[in-house]
Design a protein around this motif. Sequence first.
Motif, mmCIF file in Angstrom:
data_model
loop_
_atom_site.group_PDB
_atom_site.id
_atom_site.type_symbol
_atom_site.label_atom_id
_atom_site.label_comp_id
_atom_site.label_asym_id
_atom_site.label_seq_id
_atom_site.Cartn_x
_atom_site.Cartn_y
_atom_site.Cartn_z
ATOM 1 N N CYS A 273 0.830 -1.196 0.000
ATOM 2 C CA CYS A 273 0.000 0.000 0.000
ATOM 3 C C CYS A 273 0.869 1.252 0.000
ATOM 4 O O CYS A 273 2.069 1.187 0.280
ATOM 5 N N VAL A 274 0.249 2.356 -0.360
ATOM 6 C CA VAL A 274 0.942 3.638 -0.271
ATOM 7 C C VAL A 274 0.083 4.612 0.524
ATOM 8 O O VAL A 274 -1.131 4.463 0.614
ATOM 9 N N LEU A 275 0.753 5.590 1.106
ATOM 10 C CA LEU A 275 0.046 6.709 1.716
ATOM 11 C C LEU A 275 0.402 7.956 0.912
ATOM 12 O O LEU A 275 1.561 8.155 0.562
ATOM 13 N N ILE A 276 -0.626 8.742 0.605
ATOM 14 C CA ILE A 276 -0.350 10.049 0.000
ATOM 15 C C ILE A 276 -0.527 11.079 1.105
ATOM 16 O O ILE A 276 -1.628 11.270 1.626
ATOM 17 N N ILE A 277 0.571 11.671 1.484
ATOM 18 C CA ILE A 277 0.548 12.606 2.613
ATOM 19 C C ILE A 277 0.894 13.988 2.083
ATOM 20 O O ILE A 277 1.933 14.172 1.448
ATOM 21 N N GLU A 278 -0.003 14.916 2.333
ATOM 22 C CA GLU A 278 0.256 16.261 1.836
ATOM 23 C C GLU A 278 0.258 17.248 2.993
ATOM 24 O O GLU A 278 -0.583 17.170 3.882
ATOM 25 N N LEU A 279 1.228 18.152 2.954
ATOM 26 C CA LEU A 279 1.273 19.234 3.937
ATOM 27 C C LEU A 279 1.058 20.521 3.172
ATOM 28 O O LEU A 279 1.526 20.656 2.046
ATOM 29 N N ASP A 280 0.343 21.464 3.766
ATOM 30 C CA ASP A 280 0.240 22.753 3.093
ATOM 31 C C ASP A 280 0.163 23.883 4.107
ATOM 32 O O ASP A 280 0.070 23.648 5.306
ATOM 33 N N GLY A 281 0.258 25.086 3.601
ATOM 34 C CA GLY A 281 0.224 26.258 4.470
ATOM 35 C C GLY A 281 1.458 27.110 4.258
ATOM 36 O O GLY A 281 2.023 27.135 3.157
ATOM 37 N N MET A 282 1.907 27.777 5.301
ATOM 38 C CA MET A 282 3.130 28.553 5.195
ATOM 39 C C MET A 282 4.311 27.585 5.150
ATOM 40 O O MET A 282 4.301 26.567 5.826
ATOM 41 N N PRO A 283 5.306 27.894 4.334
ATOM 42 C CA PRO A 283 6.421 26.933 4.184
ATOM 43 C C PRO A 283 7.243 26.789 5.458
ATOM 44 O O PRO A 283 7.853 25.747 5.678
ATOM 45 N N GLU A 284 7.252 27.825 6.305
ATOM 46 C CA GLU A 284 8.080 27.794 7.505
ATOM 47 C C GLU A 284 7.630 26.667 8.441
ATOM 48 O O GLU A 284 6.461 26.608 8.819
ATOM 49 N N GLY A 285 8.541 25.794 8.754
ATOM 50 C CA GLY A 285 8.221 24.708 9.670
ATOM 51 C C GLY A 285 7.755 23.454 8.963
ATOM 52 O O GLY A 285 7.640 22.390 9.559
ATOM 53 N N MET A 286 7.480 23.579 7.661
ATOM 54 C CA MET A 286 6.941 22.435 6.938
ATOM 55 C C MET A 286 7.960 21.313 6.807
ATOM 56 O O MET A 286 7.621 20.138 6.914
ATOM 57 N N ASP A 287 9.218 21.698 6.597
ATOM 58 C CA ASP A 287 10.249 20.674 6.448
ATOM 59 C C ASP A 287 10.399 19.851 7.718
ATOM 60 O O ASP A 287 10.519 18.625 7.667
ATOM 61 N N ASP A 288 10.365 20.540 8.858
ATOM 62 C CA ASP A 288 10.472 19.829 10.135
ATOM 63 C C ASP A 288 9.337 18.843 10.294
ATOM 64 O O ASP A 288 9.524 17.711 10.728
ATOM 65 N N ASN A 289 8.154 19.315 9.928
ATOM 66 C CA ASN A 289 6.978 18.472 10.061
ATOM 67 C C ASN A 289 7.082 17.263 9.138
ATOM 68 O O ASN A 289 6.760 16.148 9.518
ATOM 69 N N ALA A 290 7.561 17.524 7.932
ATOM 70 C CA ALA A 290 7.741 16.433 6.971
ATOM 71 C C ALA A 290 8.753 15.428 7.523
ATOM 72 O O ALA A 290 8.545 14.213 7.430
#
Lengths: 460, 381, 481
Positions: A273-290
């Motif tokens: 199986c695969v998961l499609i995980i998307e993050l959005d919003g302000m880019p700041e902090g997104m990398d950490d979350n990813a």
Amino acid sequence: MDKQKLIASLNEIVGPDNVLSSEMDLMLYSYDASLDKAKPDVVVLPDSTEEVSKIMALAYKEKIPILGRGSGTNLTGGTVPIKGGIVVHFSRMNRILEIDYANRTATVQPGVITLDLQTEVLKKGFVYQPDPASQKVSTIGGNVSENSGGPHCLKYGVTSNHVQGLEVVLNDGTVINTGGKARDNAGYDITALVVGSEGTVGLVTKAILKLERAPESVKTLLAIFDAIEDGANTVSAIVAEGIIPATLEMMDNTVMRAVEETIKVGYPLDAACVLIIELDGMPEGMDDNASKIVEICRQNHVRDVRLAKDEAERNVLWAGRKGAFGSVGQVRPSYLCCDGTVPRTKLPEVLNQVIEIGKKYNLPIGNVFHAGDGNLHPLIMFDERDEDERSRVLKASTEILKACADAGGTISGEHGVGMEKLKETAFIFNECDLEFERQIKRAFDPDDIINPGKMIPANS
Amino acid sequence: MNIVQLKKLSYDEVAKCNKCGFCLPSCPTYLVKKAESYSARGRNAITRFAIENKLELNEDTERAIFTCLGCGACTAVCLSSVQTKDLIFQNRECQVDAGFYPKVAKRLVKILEESHNISDEDQEDRAEWQELIKELPEDAFEKETADVVFFVGCVASFFPMVQKIPANMAKIMQSAGVDFTILGGEEWCCGFPLIGAGMPEKLAAMKDHNLKKVAKVGAKTIVFTCPSCYHTWHHFYKSDAKLMHASQLILELIKDKKIEFNKNIKGVATYHDPCDLGRNTGVYEEPREIIKAIPGLEFVELPMNRKFSVCCGGGGNVEMTDPDLSAQVAQTKLASIKAVGADTVLTACQQCVRTMETRAKRSKTDLVVKDLTQLVIEAME
Amino acid sequence: MVDDTEKFKNLSETLGEAHVKTEPKITAQYTVDNVVPRAVVFPKNTDQISEVVKFANRENLAIVTRGSGTKMAMGNPPRKLDLVVCTSRMNHMLDVDTSNLTMTVEAGVKFRDIQARLATQEDRCYLPLGDLEAEGDEIICSDRSHSGCFVPIDPPYADKATIGGIIATNSTGPRRLLYNLPRDCIIGIRVVAPNGDVLGSGGKTVKNVSGYDVSKLMVGSMGTLGILCETTLRMLPLPEKMETLLVSFANFSDASAFAGRIFETSLLPAAVEIMNGEAFGHLSLDDKPDFGSNGYVAAIALEAFEPAVDRMRIEMLNMAKEAGAGANAVFEEEDHRSFWLAMSNLSATLDKKFSGFIKAKLNYPLSMWKNIIASGESIFSEANLDYIVQAHAGNGICFTGLLVDNNDTSATDKAVEAMNQLLAYCQEVDGNLVIQSAPADVKSNLRIWGKIGFDFVVMKRLKDQLDPKGIMSPGRFVEGL
């Protein structure tokens, strides 16, 4: 009322070109995307609220069943005229009446296709959030009636959270407006009651929808797993960690293979199986979350996590996801989708039960669903021309919904009860709950003419 | 074909339609008529109900089945890849057998059998378009043998509005030194309209004749300006010759520097993919490469392009069976072209040119419609 | 006065004598707009509430439900009042499922206890734990989950209000800009219907379209369709960083220009609150910066990942400067939380200070906010009234309050007149003005619920169908429903 008289009266309201009554036309409005079928007595294509009001008043006077229909993509028989009567097809009422960026609203007729509105507002950097997989064809009227969800509803909420006001034609033809461009109107939240009412309280002729600024930045990950369980555990772990991505979708091997037949996404066809995980919003902090998400995936034995490198790659990933239902036709001609929903922590457990039920009834089941919401969509694949198979499918479906209900979940997350799950309402409601719903229905429609036979089981 | 035969041929394919409805917004006739019977899903349901003996074929189903443009856009978006166009044409055969089919189709067959062209004209006039080329000796392009046969097609041969297409194509080939011939009066209709009319069995005579004539010339290549002839040869003829659409040949000539562009062309142009050339035969890029090779011209894509191109309204014989519907589809097409800010629409099909140009004139839409061959000639001069 | 002891004996048997109060000295503390109930009851669970409602049905008694009593001044005076049902004993958190990010609590649970329960091990909480006054026998729930979550609602009276009251009145605050409304975070309920039936809708799943959305119907229904007993809410993880920007401006025009600039960007502040100097001055807050009392103050809540908060601070302070800002201040973490708690308690503070305080909530299409506030300013200053203005910019919501002493009849008359004028203006721009609190004796001169919506016909039908005897909070809601 005599059928010829009914047709004549409708001809007067909308003109004969917009009244369909041939045997062929009636057959063509006997179905939607579910497995149910029932013919209406007449189909009418109005062009204005006024016309709809007159049609409704006629139905009210003559006590004729009446129901609204958009693109007919309903998966639970919501648009199948089980009691005959008038089908009101909103295909001609498909105008975007106003996009008011200053007030962040769009006012549309019910026949507007969801994606058409979204494409239009995106030009100015705005979004209308709900993104049902059928957004390319489904209409706003249908989305409102069914309270449609979609992948991004994990973060942004379902249709109900994005409708600010409605124009509704009541049972007797009265036209009312609920909500409006101003929020927090005094009184009962009638908007919230009409949204998700499966077209049983009136005909929606206009919707005021909330627009939001498009997120500044988007990151889409594809996490690949060799065991379904690992994927499911990852979903629970991400939510338990307190991370709410924009989407958290799961697709199993069966579905990936089917999709790949039509859309060349490049899914790993040897993975479970695969998961499609998307993050959005302000880019700041997104990398950490990813990174946190990738770490959780690792702890759950992920094989690989890929990052969509550009918009084109992202689009094709989503095209595959959103085309998943239809594409199971590559495996077997028909499918039944069980829209059961469970608390997210119960996902791994219930998913296992689904697989067991598939084995028990010897039916192929594909899974593609809104994992982050705990909203399962087991697609039981079969050939509806095979009576025996069909009856096994219905049993399996009931059993899956029971498993969801027993896990503290519900029988429908976003497709509605329609006519397909009437008896399964007993898994989640007692007689008091149902009686309260019947009272609400009676308040709107004491004669039971508006989409009768749907959503609430008849008094036992 | 009767229902039993239809069941054998179509039942499994049509059962693959799970009624998801994704085809609705891509079906040009549904977008105009807004009723289920004008949609791909609706038409498939008719076939299915007919096979299951739940619905009799009659005038109503005739109207629904014979207003399909055969454009194939539904299959392009269909997740189960239901071959709706084929199903429709099979259903049409059934309709014909049951006696429910458009009178114009009946007349068309008669004309084709007698005149071998769709216009009921004298076959001798097939090469009349040569008169458009100044100072050309009569029958200059009719040779005994040649490397290339230019298969002109009925529409471009007989409709004055588009006769400049073969004329321009001939000029291009001539100037590039291509050794080509036309079949003149010996070219018969390719038979494509018969498939659309639900009488594919009558295609055999046309096919045999045309194959024989081409073989006689000894050509290794056949070139078509008409995508439907090209498509028909591709899918229904068995020919050893290399089949090329004009755009493919022209691009080769450009690449081999056999033709050169000396003139700047002004304006903003878009390209309309003809259904039978693009989606139904797979030629998307050659026309675009030609356009991009034209100096000065600004090119913009339509939002629905290539595989998802929207029919101009000229397909599936609908122009004959329901001219109003065809015109409405064309009008929608024109609107989408104007919406991208183009002043010119380029295409590579005489039928698309006719449909769009006629509609533009009637609706007083300020839009230039050009076949690629015309653009190429203009840029060469 | 009639002695009702005998009449309520049955109830005493069900609830226990200590939980059915008919003594005048007690009932007098539970008046609704000066109407004294005949009894006050304190059921301990849903089943008891069901018994109470069935009893009221039999005896034809009118019920008003009460939590902590913070918003009893809302609505029209009751047409009839017999029983006040107090949810204070229904204060159990039934299911706190932080892994699923949902919790189910009884209606009488205080909002602050919910947030406290979700605090981290280090006591990082959405509300400032230290600032919460515990009254007498109350203890803030100590059974922490250490999850670091919160329920994303930002109501007024955050330290006292119960979750039931918040939902029944659709209480919202500045931070709805980012987190939306109670209706968006309620996913399940258990309710006692007007006939005494216990019924449920929704549950622990974040998506649910099985049946009508009864949960949302109950939000803001003022207890007129039943008594909310239990509710399931969704929660969110605590933001990584919380910070407040306070910026002073000389006037509303500059402050609103600043807010306008923010909404042209893709930045995601949790709140953009624009208030006048009067409102800021009354905030009960230690170490409040001195911005003078004439201008306007913009308070921006930033609740996001640390780098996002950093970026927003820098960009917004720049925008403020360009808009002609005066002084500014930045509050981090605990100071941030104390600030927003003070904001939430502003009404309570003013209620205590001004006996004739009239507070209104204005709603209008987003783009009309400048006109609305300008109009309010001109009406109020013309009438020579002291007032507060507190706009939830970006939400189309504004609170305004007139700081009047109830003994000053001329000021009170002017205040009533001013509110009615402002209501008329709101209506002109498709908005409305709802009185949130006013002394009982002036209510009759005010249109408490403002204009009636076109959908009132349906509201009436629903009320008649669901509560045919009209025993649930009769008269208090829109048009006396």
